[in-house]
Design a protein around this motif. Sequence first.
Motif, PDB file in Angstrom:
ATOM      1  N   ARG A  24       1.173  -0.833   0.261  1.00 46.02           N
ATOM      2  CA  ARG A  24       0.239  -0.107   0.419  1.00 46.02           C
ATOM      3  C   ARG A  24       1.010   1.660   0.377  1.00 46.02           C
ATOM      4  O   ARG A  24       0.223   2.361   0.261  1.00 46.02           O
ATOM      5  N   LEU A  25       2.458   0.923  -0.151  1.00 50.07           N
ATOM      6  CA  LEU A  25       3.153   2.135  -0.003  1.00 50.07           C
ATOM      7  C   LEU A  25       3.811   2.272  -1.274  1.00 50.07           C
ATOM      8  O   LEU A  25       4.350   1.807  -1.768  1.00 50.07           O
ATOM      9  N   ALA A  26       4.713   3.645  -0.943  1.00 52.64           N
ATOM     10  CA  ALA A  26       5.883   4.237  -2.069  1.00 52.64           C
ATOM     11  C   ALA A  26       6.921   4.761  -1.280  1.00 52.64           C
ATOM     12  O   ALA A  26       6.561   5.425  -0.549  1.00 52.64           O
ATOM     13  N   PRO A  27       8.165   4.461  -2.094  1.00 54.64           N
ATOM     14  CA  PRO A  27       9.488   5.445  -1.019  1.00 54.64           C
ATOM     15  C   PRO A  27       8.437   6.964  -1.543  1.00 54.64           C
ATOM     16  O   PRO A  27       8.026   7.190  -2.429  1.00 54.64           O
ATOM     17  N   ALA A  28       9.649   7.135  -0.861  1.00 58.61           N
ATOM     18  CA  ALA A  28       8.544   8.569  -0.285  1.00 58.61           C
ATOM     19  C   ALA A  28       9.305   9.356  -1.732  1.00 58.61           C
ATOM     20  O   ALA A  28       8.589  10.315  -2.361  1.00 58.61           O
ATOM     21  N   ASP A  29      10.729   9.392  -2.502  1.00 59.56           N
ATOM     22  CA  ASP A  29      10.950   9.732  -3.915  1.00 59.56           C
ATOM     23  C   ASP A  29      10.083  10.160  -4.516  1.00 59.56           C
ATOM     24  O   ASP A  29      10.141  10.469  -5.468  1.00 59.56           O
ATOM     25  N   HIS A  30       8.859   8.831  -4.742  1.00 58.97           N
ATOM     26  CA  HIS A  30       8.354   8.301  -6.098  1.00 58.97           C
ATOM     27  C   HIS A  30       6.750   8.880  -5.680  1.00 58.97           C
ATOM     28  O   HIS A  30       6.263   9.080  -6.863  1.00 58.97           O
ATOM     29  N   ALA A  31       6.773   9.111  -4.504  1.00 62.47           N
ATOM     30  CA  ALA A  31       5.188   9.814  -3.246  1.00 62.47           C
ATOM     31  C   ALA A  31       5.471  11.111  -4.069  1.00 62.47           C
ATOM     32  O   ALA A  31       4.227  11.269  -4.131  1.00 62.47           O
ATOM     33  N   ASP A  32       6.804  11.753  -4.054  1.00 57.68           N
ATOM     34  CA  ASP A  32       6.217  13.338  -4.318  1.00 57.68           C
ATOM     35  C   ASP A  32       7.600  13.600  -5.874  1.00 57.68           C
ATOM     36  O   ASP A  32       8.819  14.082  -5.909  1.00 57.68           O
ATOM     37  N   PRO A  33       6.627  13.457  -6.829  1.00 60.52           N
ATOM     38  CA  PRO A  33       7.394  13.217  -8.423  1.00 60.52           C
ATOM     39  C   PRO A  33       7.702  15.673  -8.637  1.00 60.52           C
ATOM     40  O   PRO A  33       8.238  15.726  -9.555  1.00 60.52           O
ATOM     41  N   ALA A  34       6.682  16.227  -7.795  1.00 55.50           N
ATOM     42  CA  ALA A  34       7.774  17.722  -7.224  1.00 55.50           C
ATOM     43  C   ALA A  34       8.414  17.309  -6.837  1.00 55.50           C
ATOM     44  O   ALA A  34       9.085  18.749  -7.041  1.00 55.50           O
ATOM     45  N   HIS A  35       9.290  17.139  -5.626  1.00 52.87           N
ATOM     46  CA  HIS A  35      10.055  17.146  -5.639  1.00 52.87           C
ATOM     47  C   HIS A  35      10.037  18.718  -4.237  1.00 52.87           C
ATOM     48  O   HIS A  35      11.243  19.500  -4.281  1.00 52.87           O
ATOM     49  N   SER A  36       8.980  18.205  -3.666  1.00 51.05           N
ATOM     50  CA  SER A  36       9.482  19.883  -2.786  1.00 51.05           C
ATOM     51  C   SER A  36      10.295  19.379  -1.547  1.00 51.05           C
ATOM     52  O   SER A  36      10.640  18.578  -1.314  1.00 51.05           O
ATOM     53  N   PRO A  37      10.960  20.661  -1.499  1.00 47.29           N
ATOM     54  CA  PRO A  37      11.719  20.613  -0.213  1.00 47.29           C
ATOM     55  C   PRO A  37      11.367  20.187   0.781  1.00 47.29           C
ATOM     56  O   PRO A  37      11.753  20.177   1.861  1.00 47.29           O
ATOM     57  N   ILE A  38      10.583  20.553   1.425  1.00 45.77           N
ATOM     58  CA  ILE A  38       9.527  20.416   2.318  1.00 45.77           C
ATOM     59  C   ILE A  38       8.458  19.028   1.970  1.00 45.77           C
ATOM     60  O   ILE A  38       7.569  19.654   1.413  1.00 45.77           O
ATOM     61  N   PRO A  39       8.865  17.654   2.675  1.00 43.71           N
ATOM     62  CA  PRO A  39       7.756  16.909   2.878  1.00 43.71           C
ATOM     63  C   PRO A  39       5.329  17.332   2.054  1.00 43.71           C
ATOM     64  O   PRO A  39       5.862  18.709   3.228  1.00 43.71           O
ATOM     65  N   THR A  40       4.884  17.118   1.920  1.00 43.61           N
ATOM     66  CA  THR A  40       3.706  17.451   1.124  1.00 43.61           C
ATOM     67  C   THR A  40       2.751  16.640   1.656  1.00 43.61           C
ATOM     68  O   THR A  40       1.275  16.796   1.999  1.00 43.61           O
ATOM     69  N   GLN A  41       3.125  15.064   2.422  1.00 44.46           N
ATOM     70  CA  GLN A  41       2.270  14.306   3.243  1.00 44.46           C
ATOM     71  C   GLN A  41       3.722  13.945   4.010  1.00 44.46           C
ATOM     72  O   GLN A  41       4.178  14.000   4.657  1.00 44.46           O
ATOM     73  N   MET A  42       2.467  13.336   4.715  1.00 47.09           N
ATOM     74  CA  MET A  42       3.431  12.548   5.788  1.00 47.09           C
ATOM     75  C   MET A  42       4.272  11.051   5.214  1.00 47.09           C
ATOM     76  O   MET A  42       4.025  10.705   4.763  1.00 47.09           O
ATOM     77  N   VAL A  43       5.758  11.128   5.998  1.00 44.57           N
ATOM     78  CA  VAL A  43       6.831  10.407   5.075  1.00 44.57           C
ATOM     79  C   VAL A  43       6.675   9.342   7.147  1.00 44.57           C
ATOM     80  O   VAL A  43       7.085   9.613   8.271  1.00 44.57           O
ATOM     81  N   SER A  44       6.927   8.129   6.396  1.00 45.63           N
ATOM     82  CA  SER A  44       7.227   7.549   8.073  1.00 45.63           C
ATOM     83  C   SER A  44       8.448   6.982   7.486  1.00 45.63           C
ATOM     84  O   SER A  44       9.520   6.434   6.867  1.00 45.63           O
ATOM     85  N   ASN A  45       9.098   6.631   8.777  1.00 52.23           N
ATOM     86  CA  ASN A  45      10.458   5.766   8.632  1.00 52.23           C
ATOM     87  C   ASN A  45      10.912   4.354   9.009  1.00 52.23           C
ATOM     88  O   ASN A  45      11.463   3.882   9.879  1.00 52.23           O
ATOM     89  N   GLY A  46       9.465   4.081   9.162  1.00 56.07           N
ATOM     90  CA  GLY A  46       9.067   2.373   8.961  1.00 56.07           C
ATOM     91  C   GLY A  46       9.070   1.721   9.558  1.00 56.07           C
ATOM     92  O   GLY A  46       8.040   0.857  10.410  1.00 56.07           O
TER      93      GLY A  46
END
Length: 458
Positions: A24-46
């Motif tokens: 159900r998950l995707a790596p953070a860099d895949h889920a952020d195609p805009a490559h925002s300097p600050i995440p625009t959604q929650m990122v898990s550390n696992g």
Amino acid sequence: MTDSTKKPEFREDDSWFSEAQLDRLAPADHADPAHSPIPTQMVSNGEYMPIGQTDKQKEVEARLAALSAQAAKRLGMSRRKFLTTTGGFAASFIAMNQVFGEFFDVRPIEMLMSEAYAAGGPPRDLFVFDDQTHIIRSSRTGPGNALRDIAEGNPNTFNPNNLPDELGRVNFPWNPALVGLPNLNSNFHLAQYMKDVYLDSQVTVAIMTNNNSAAIPGAGGSRPPKNVQESEANEILTAEQTMATRDWVNQLAGSTRMLGHGQLYTGTGNLWFIEEQIERLKPDSWKGYNIATAAKVDNDPNSDMMRWALDDPDVAYPTYAKIDEFARKDHGRILKEHPGFMNLSIHKGLQTNATTRDPRLGHPIDIPRAAGDWPQFNFIIYHSCIKPAFWVLNALNEVNSGVLREGVPDISWTTEMALLAAPFKNVYAEIGTTFASTVITFPTVCAHILGQLLKFMG
């Protein structure tokens, strides 16, 4: 079992997620195609499942995309390149302000000019030195302390009658960020210290200090310690723990980010411990409390240690002489390795109910003789010797009373300290918690203290 066909940087095997959760998950860099300097959604550390992107987070992402596209076009670069610059960070803060409200101090020009962005932040060469920090040993758990209560704005023993401060507020917090946090001893353990001091503040270098005013519990009440070992067993941190913390932090950082105070156990009966600290623990400078029962004036194992004064030739002076002796060895080798070795940081003041001018209770009357007799030492007077402890209504009343000393309001012990110290270039005033306990709740007192210290001590 680990899949040997995966690249070495593949980290999913280290997560706590099940296969179903990973699907159900995707790596953070895949889920952020805009490559925002600050995440625009929650990122898990696992360790936990992140929640999905909220509507407001989606709006931030959309606004950031629009802002970055406009700015990138004006600057003649790609949007992705723009987002790697300080302008990209500025655009992120602006987008969040537009959605959540004005939380960040940022201007649109900062998206286009790195100089403008830099002007709104701290200078690149900012150096912040915190000259007094504490932790407590991790074996101390349970509830916290009254100083944290007053800082949080909780009812506290320093203001037991819940009197209003200068601005008419009752139990107003020194720092709003502390409001509502549990007051626990764990707040003062090393892990929390590392976060608060080195990650959440701008501190460059800090001194790890200590407090050797231990009291020994007993059936008939507490008593003074008879020796260093008894005292250290009941302190918040031993000398060895203090220096071990310093060494660990500096090893972790790969540079000098922490200095350590040696403990001033004075008197001829404690000279062995001064030597041991110098030879084995290698303190950067020294910390002492006149009010602490930390002076051993003889070699009787059954005698209590006692309070001491800076200018006592029989108690304090042998300690100064021992430190000075080591400073002179090998052509001043210690001073080259520890330039602050001749700095004596002395806790004075914070004795609201004291009725005498006793230097052993922190009154400054002992400063001139000690500073004059030992010009090679720097005497750094902690808390600027202010008499009231943390709740300074008494000092405000003194300011408003019209009573003057040398033309300025006579703030108990601080004004006198500044005048006594004025002729000596080797005496300094530290403001620390005196500033913290006045600037928010008694700003008039704070202004007078700063003015007096500048006027008389420079």
